[in-house]
Design a protein around this motif. Structure first.
Motif, mmCIF file in Angstrom:
data_model
loop_
_atom_site.group_PDB
_atom_site.id
_atom_site.type_symbol
_atom_site.label_atom_id
_atom_site.label_comp_id
_atom_site.label_asym_id
_atom_site.label_seq_id
_atom_site.Cartn_x
_atom_site.Cartn_y
_atom_site.Cartn_z
ATOM 1 N N CYS A 90 82.054 46.709 24.645
ATOM 2 C CA CYS A 90 82.052 48.028 23.982
ATOM 3 C C CYS A 90 81.634 47.910 22.518
ATOM 4 O O CYS A 90 80.967 48.805 21.981
ATOM 5 C CB CYS A 90 83.431 48.664 24.089
ATOM 6 S SG CYS A 90 83.941 49.063 25.779
ATOM 7 N N TYR B 90 83.066 53.599 28.535
ATOM 8 C CA TYR B 90 81.950 52.769 28.984
ATOM 9 C C TYR B 90 82.205 52.105 30.341
ATOM 10 O O TYR B 90 81.470 51.194 30.720
ATOM 11 C CB TYR B 90 81.649 51.682 27.939
ATOM 12 C CG TYR B 90 81.033 52.226 26.673
ATOM 13 C CD1 TYR B 90 79.827 52.905 26.689
ATOM 14 C CD2 TYR B 90 81.665 52.058 25.441
ATOM 15 C CE1 TYR B 90 79.255 53.406 25.526
ATOM 16 C CE2 TYR B 90 81.106 52.548 24.272
ATOM 17 C CZ TYR B 90 79.898 53.222 24.320
ATOM 18 O OH TYR B 90 79.345 53.709 23.165
ATOM 19 N N HIS C 210 77.896 48.098 22.331
ATOM 20 C CA HIS C 210 77.404 49.477 22.342
ATOM 21 C C HIS C 210 77.550 50.124 20.964
ATOM 22 O O HIS C 210 76.644 50.805 20.478
ATOM 23 C CB HIS C 210 78.197 50.303 23.359
ATOM 24 C CG HIS C 210 77.811 50.045 24.787
ATOM 25 N ND1 HIS C 210 76.948 50.853 25.483
ATOM 26 C CD2 HIS C 210 78.189 49.077 25.653
ATOM 27 C CE1 HIS C 210 76.803 50.404 26.712
ATOM 28 N NE2 HIS C 210 77.555 49.317 26.846
#
Length: 575
Positions: free
Chosen positions: A337, A317, A340
């Motif tokens: 992260c 990412y 996500h």
């Protein structure tokens, strides 16, 4: 060990996660085909760009290779007749440019080896599978108990990381996965500290960390062996994919998009946060959380690839969090992260873009609350919450974890200091890249604003106003010059006129046509000679005397006159 000797590949300084952009600058027709000249740029620096030449057949070949992703890509169709017409070539160039825009803006496609080789053949000309096989073969010479079953082709997203299915000779039914990787641009540990840290991984025991069977590193690459899981990763569960399939096939365009159940989201999320908290407290850098790095073992999530930060590999990412200057620590990167990952668990797909302005309906509003604290525009401006703060939120605070496995991860003091230094170096490079991107964005925004139609209209209006103001000021200046010319030099007689008297016109030289005042009375001249005709006086006008007279008149002060006594004898006398 033979693995530690040859062939040396060296530390890879190129960051494969830095996006490439491509612009078709021109086209040229050669015999029976057309070539397109493409300018490719890595990152934001114009200096880091190069030209490549591609034909339509090259685009077609790339597109056929990318069909494994099951994405509908907008490659212009073939045309056999009339494909050399200028209008057709111009129209096709627009279509090919759109095609390049689509594949370079797709997060998964843009990082795959096929696209990288198409756009940057010089940097990606090496066959990494062959290099990996060479290293693995040399490793087996010193470790004969292992045996390769088959290569696991393209199951991961990294170009410089390859996987093989393994087995132990005396345990033929047990399957293991071997991963080989080059050292990356964020490798800051010394070779000695790296080797020590890699060996430490096999001794790590935690209920939510996937077991490492064997790990070692050389001066150029590293090798890790783990048990192979037939169930696959958390991403395989979300996308309903087969673990051995290529990465592009599994995750680019899933047939069915469906998130996990609420209880699964709560349990998996809590387990992942617990292991992140554990690593942060130990001072062990991670920064590589995503759904493919979470292995499923029944109802338990176990974290994978702890070695990535040690090897200096860039994060999946990274193109996202380099855009936001508030995400400037590895702890903040882990939380970002996790946002996500939580989004994928809730909605069955990654977010279209980050930050996310509005979130779709979720199985619970508590999910949206967590996502807003991590992926919203406000979160990007204010910074990431801590892992401890996320654990206290309603979505995870009531989850009861029953795993009683004992944790063990002892890091020597010297190695802990080396890890701290390496972490600081990784964060420093991140900060520098974020600063460059921020400055580039500001410059681009200013240039875009300056070139907008609205801004052009404003500049035209300001230019007209400035022109009118200059003309007005110029007129005033001419008036002042004209007035000054009447108050000095040849215009010295103007104070003698009354305020209501008209001002006479001046000559081109600015000299007044008014005659000079008469001189003071003097002795009468001798009688003129009547026999000789009178000639005009050729002497020039004495401007100095006139200026002195003007100055005397202007400086006249009535109060400065001396008082006098007058004896008036005009009155009649009476005797």
């Amino acid at each position: 060990m033979a693995f530690m000797e040859k062939p040396p590949a060296g530390k890879v300084l190129l960051d494969d996660t830095v996006p490439l952009t491509a612009v078709i600058e021109a086209s040229q027709s050669l015999h029976s085909h057309t070539e397109y000249i493409i300018r490719v740029q890595r990152g934001i620096s114009m200096e880091n760009s190069w030209q490549i030449v591609r034909r339509y057949s090259d685009f077609d070949l790339l597109n056929n290779s990318l069909q494994i992703s099951a994405l509908s890509l907008p490659l212009p169709p073939k045309k056999l007749i009339g494909n050399m017409d200028r209008e057709f070539i111009a129209e096709r160039q627009k279509g090919l440019q759109n095609y390049l825009n689509v594949i370079t803006s797709n997060h998964i496609l843009s990082t795959c080896e096929l696209v990288k080789k198409f756009l940057d053949p010089n940097s990606y000309s090496v066959n990494y599978t062959e290099i990996a096989l060479q290293h693995v073969s040399m490793f087996f010479r010193s470790e004969p108990k292992w045996e390769v079953v088959e290569p696991l082709k393209d199951i991961g997203w990294r170009i410089r990381k390859k996987y093989f299915l393994m087995k132990i000779k005396n345990q033929p039914k047990e399957r293991l996965a071997l991963s080989w990787a080059d050292l990356g641009p964020d490798k800051y540990l010394s070779d000695k500290d790296l080797q020590c840290a890699m060996k430490l991984l096999s001794s790590c025991s935690h209920p939510y960390i996937y077991k490492v069977t064997f790990a070692t590193a050389s001066e150029s690459s590293a090798l890790v062996i783990r048990p192979f899981s037939e169930k696959g990763t958390l991403k395989d569960l979300i996308y309903k994919a087969k673990p051995k399939d290529p990465f592009l096939k599994k995750y680019c365009n899933p047939k069915k998009i469906q998130g996990l159940e609420l209880q699964q989201i709560k349990t998996f999320g809590r387990q992942i946060l617990e292991v992140l908290k554990f690593l942060h407290e130990k001072g062990f850098p991670y920064g590589h959380l995503h759904a493919s790095n979470v292995m499923l073992d029944g109802d338990t999530c176990r974290l994978l690839d702890l070695e990535n930060a040690l090897l200096g590999l860039p994060s999946f990412y990274r193109p996202y969090f380099t855009q936001f200057r508030k995400i400037n620590t590895l702890e903040g990167v882990d939380v970002h992260c996790f946002g996500h990952l939580l989004y994928e668990m809730a909605y069955g797909r990654p977010p279209d873009s980050v930050p996310v302005d509005t979130f779709p309906p979720a199985p619970s509003m508590s999910i949206v609350t967590v996502l807003e604290s991590v992926l919203s525009p406000e979160a990007m401006k204010n910074g990431m919450p801590t892992v401890s703060r996320l654990l206290q939120m309603p979505l995870f605070s009531d989850v009861f974890l029953t795993n009683s496995e004992k944790t063990q991860f002892k890091i020597p003091t010297k190695l802990k200091e080396a890890l701290k230094t390496a972490k600081e170096c990784i964060e420093k490079r991140l900060l520098e890249e974020q600063k460059q991107i921020h400055q580039h964005r500001r410059l681009t925004r200013a240039q875009s604003h300056h070139g907008s139609e609205e801004e052009k209209k404003k500049r035209k209006i300001l230019a007209r106003k400035k022109s009118k103001r200059s003309a007005f000021e110029s007129g005033e200046e001419q008036t002042m010059k004209y007035s000054n010319s009447n108050n000095s030099g040849s215009g010295a007689s103007s104070p003698l006129t009354s305020p209501s008297s008209p001002v006479p016109p001046s000559t081109a030289a600015g000299a007044s046509t008014i005659p000079s005042p008469p001189p003071p009375p003097a002795a009468p001249p001798p009688p003129p000679n009547l026999d000789v005709p009178m000639q005009p006086d050729p002497r020039p006008v004495n401007s100095t005397s006139r200026g002195a007279l003007l100055s005397s008149i202007q400086n006249f002060r009535k109060g400065a006159l001396k008082k006098t006594e007058t004896c008036d004898y005009s009155a009649p006398r009476v005797s």
